[in-house]
Design an enzyme around this catalytic site. Structure first.
Site, PDB file in Angstrom:
ATOM      1  N   LYS A   1      89.059  49.659  30.454  1.00  0.00           N
ATOM      2  CA  LYS A   1      88.368  48.877  31.484  1.00  0.00           C
ATOM      3  C   LYS A   1      87.057  48.310  30.931  1.00  0.00           C
ATOM      4  CE  LYS A   1      90.418  51.870  35.035  1.00  0.00           C
ATOM      5  NZ  LYS A   1      90.239  53.143  35.736  1.00  0.00           N
TER       6      LYS A   1
ATOM      7  N   GLY B   1      94.261  54.292  44.000  1.00  0.00           N
ATOM      8  CA  GLY B   1      94.904  54.537  45.295  1.00  0.00           C
ATOM      9  C   GLY B   1      95.726  53.338  45.719  1.00  0.00           C
TER      10      GLY B   1
ATOM     11  N   ALA C   1      94.739  31.944  52.640  1.00  0.00           N
ATOM     12  CA  ALA C   1      95.378  31.368  51.449  1.00  0.00           C
ATOM     13  C   ALA C   1      95.847  29.936  51.685  1.00  0.00           C
ATOM     14  CB  ALA C   1      96.568  32.232  51.038  1.00  0.00           C
TER      15      ALA C   1
ATOM     16  N   ASP D   1      91.235  55.470  29.307  1.00  0.00           N
ATOM     17  CA  ASP D   1      91.377  54.591  30.476  1.00  0.00           C
ATOM     18  C   ASP D   1      90.050  53.849  30.753  1.00  0.00           C
ATOM     19  OD1 ASP D   1      92.783  53.861  33.156  1.00  0.00           O
ATOM     20  OD2 ASP D   1      90.898  54.773  33.797  1.00  0.00           O
TER      21      ASP D   1
ATOM     22  N   VAL E   1      90.544  46.792  36.725  1.00  0.00           N
ATOM     23  CA  VAL E   1      89.250  47.452  36.510  1.00  0.00           C
ATOM     24  C   VAL E   1      88.675  47.895  37.849  1.00  0.00           C
ATOM     25  CG1 VAL E   1      86.931  47.214  35.562  1.00  0.00           C
ATOM     26  CG2 VAL E   1      88.823  45.977  34.506  1.00  0.00           C
TER      27      VAL E   1
END
Ligand code: HSE
Length: 436
Positions: free
Chosen positions: A205, A302, A33, A201, A132
């Site tokens: 997406k 997850g 970064a 859902d 997504v």
């Protein structure tokens, strides 16, 4: 240089993954970064849970607005979910000049236009890679990696809960209700699984993917949504005998009349990689005119897989923090003044092929009558399977696969077939995608 300061709203499963992964990989992330990334403040109604995640590394508060009001915070991560308070907080964070990272697909699919416009005006970024397909970098792939292409279609398994249920129904021959209960016991399905099993859902997406693929505004209200609750184990079995698997697909396609945007169960040829995506895994297939077909596969949910996507957005924003807003990658891939008004088509206009299951009287002439009506309507039949009636049985299942036909025309002919006295139960109809 001082680390970029991040405020986290919502310290649940994903929030804890973001904290853990940022900490574990901090050195490497900083090298990528160009600057450290530090979660400085966390807001959660359950302050004890939040404190147990962040220890003494961040200030814990129970009021998200304290995070937004903190002038030291550069980026706000919204992991609350839903359209209510999450929408207010995202809009307030943008108004306060904070960049936002969110995993909230429902919010973006419904209110994305307003949110992206506000962010554009204020010169801040809204990162939503995690919204997504969880850990799969599909937003970045579509928006940047495939930017040379005219996208033709995007088709995906973008809901892990339903893919797990369908895999179990096929493997074990169980019906939907039994597998749903098992999925809830194992933690694959929520206590209230409505959004997942009814296809909502996945439609959120797919709506986001349609906007990025085709440069149209997010239009969840135009999406056709059908879930898996009515799928019977025998349809999964018959489909298998014909060389297909049934998957809940999110589909968005560019066709001459406009854009298709739909979520429904579909037969997919068993030999396609997509048909072999099992359990809670996600996969998205993108067809571009230059690249051909690409497949993006991985975990769709997850703690750490979703954190992987959230942190990718944090790194992007950190890298861009000093550059001018007008030259950043546009939120929906296309420049805001270059959005297209191509219409999203009604389902009547969609052209696709079908699997049909008819419960019929087992007597001469039934098949001829059904196929006769179809021929009259110009529906071309690809394959027919008739289950042999058992000893003494007077009814049987007739399975028909059709070639492509306009859905409106299919609805008309099915209404006529349904009227035949020899058709004994409501006709089961599942759409089919060859993905050739
Ligand atoms: N509930 C979703 C799924 C994960 O089952 O895939 C979060 O989008």
């Amino acid at each position: 240089m001082k680390a970029i300061q991040v405020g986290l709203l919502g310290a649940g499963t994903v929030g804890s993954g973001v904290f853990t992964v940022l900490k574990r990989n901090q050195e490497e992330i900083q090298r990528r970064a160009g600057r450290g990334i530090e979660i400085a403040m966390v807001a959660d109604l359950d302050t004890a849970r939040a404190a147990s995640i962040v220890g003494d590394h961040a200030t814990v508060v129970n009021d998200a607005r304290q995070v937004i009001a903190n002038p030291d915070i550069d980026i706000v991560i919204e992991l609350i979910g839903g359209y209510g308070i999450a929408r207010e907080l995202v809009m307030e964070a943008i108004a306060a000049g904070k960049h936002v990272v969110t995993a909230n697909k429902a919010l973006l699919a419904v209110h994305g236009t307003e949110i992206f416009a506000a962010a554009h005006q204020r010169g801040v970024m809204v990162g939503f890679e995690a919204a997504v397909a969880g850990g799969i970098p599909i937003i970045k792939s579509l928006r940047e990696g495939l930017t040379a292409n005219r996208i033709e279609w995007v088709v995906g398994i973008i809901n892990g809960t339903t893919n797990f249920i369908l895999s179990e129904m096929r493997d074990k021959g169980l019906d939907f209700d039994a597998v749903l209960k098992q999925a809830q016991r194992l933690g694959y399905a929520e206590a209230d699984p409505t959004f997942d099993i009814e296809g909502v859902d996945a439609a959120h997406k797919a709506t986001i993917l349609s906007a990025i693929a085709f440069g149209i505004p997010v239009q969840f209200d135009k999406a056709y949504v059908e879930g898996i609750t009515r799928l019977a184990p025998q349809d999964i079995r018959y489909a298998e005998q014909l060389g297909y698997r049934i998957k809940l697909l999110g589909i968005t396609k560019r066709v001459p009349k406009g854009i298709e945007l739909r979520v429904h169960p579909s037969l997919v040829p068993s030999k396609r990689l997509l048909a072999n995506v099992e359990g809670a895994m996600n996969a998205v297939v993108v067809r571009g005119d230059a690249v051909g077909t690409t497949l993006h596969y991985g975990k769709g949910a997850g703690s750490e897989p979703t954190a992987s996507a959230v942190i990718a957005d944090l790194v992007d924003i950190t890298r861009l923090h000093t550059s001018d807003a007008a030259h950043r990658v546009p939120h929906l891939a296309f420049q805001p003044d270059q959005m297209s008004s191509e219409p999203v088509l009604s389902m009547d206009e969609v052209v696709t092929s079908y699997y049909l299951r008819l419960r019929v009287a087992d007597q001469p002439g039934v098949l001829a009558k059904v196929t006769g009506l179809m021929a009259e309507a110009g529906v071309s039949i690809d394959a027919v399977l008739q289950r042999e009636a058992g000893e003494g049985e007077k009814q049987t299942d007739l399975i028909i696969l059709t070639h492509d036909v306009r859905e409106g025309a299919m609805n008309e002919v099915l209404a006529r077939v349904q009227q035949l006295p020899t058709v004994l139960a409501p006709i089961v109809r599942i759409r089919k995608e060859e993905l050739a």
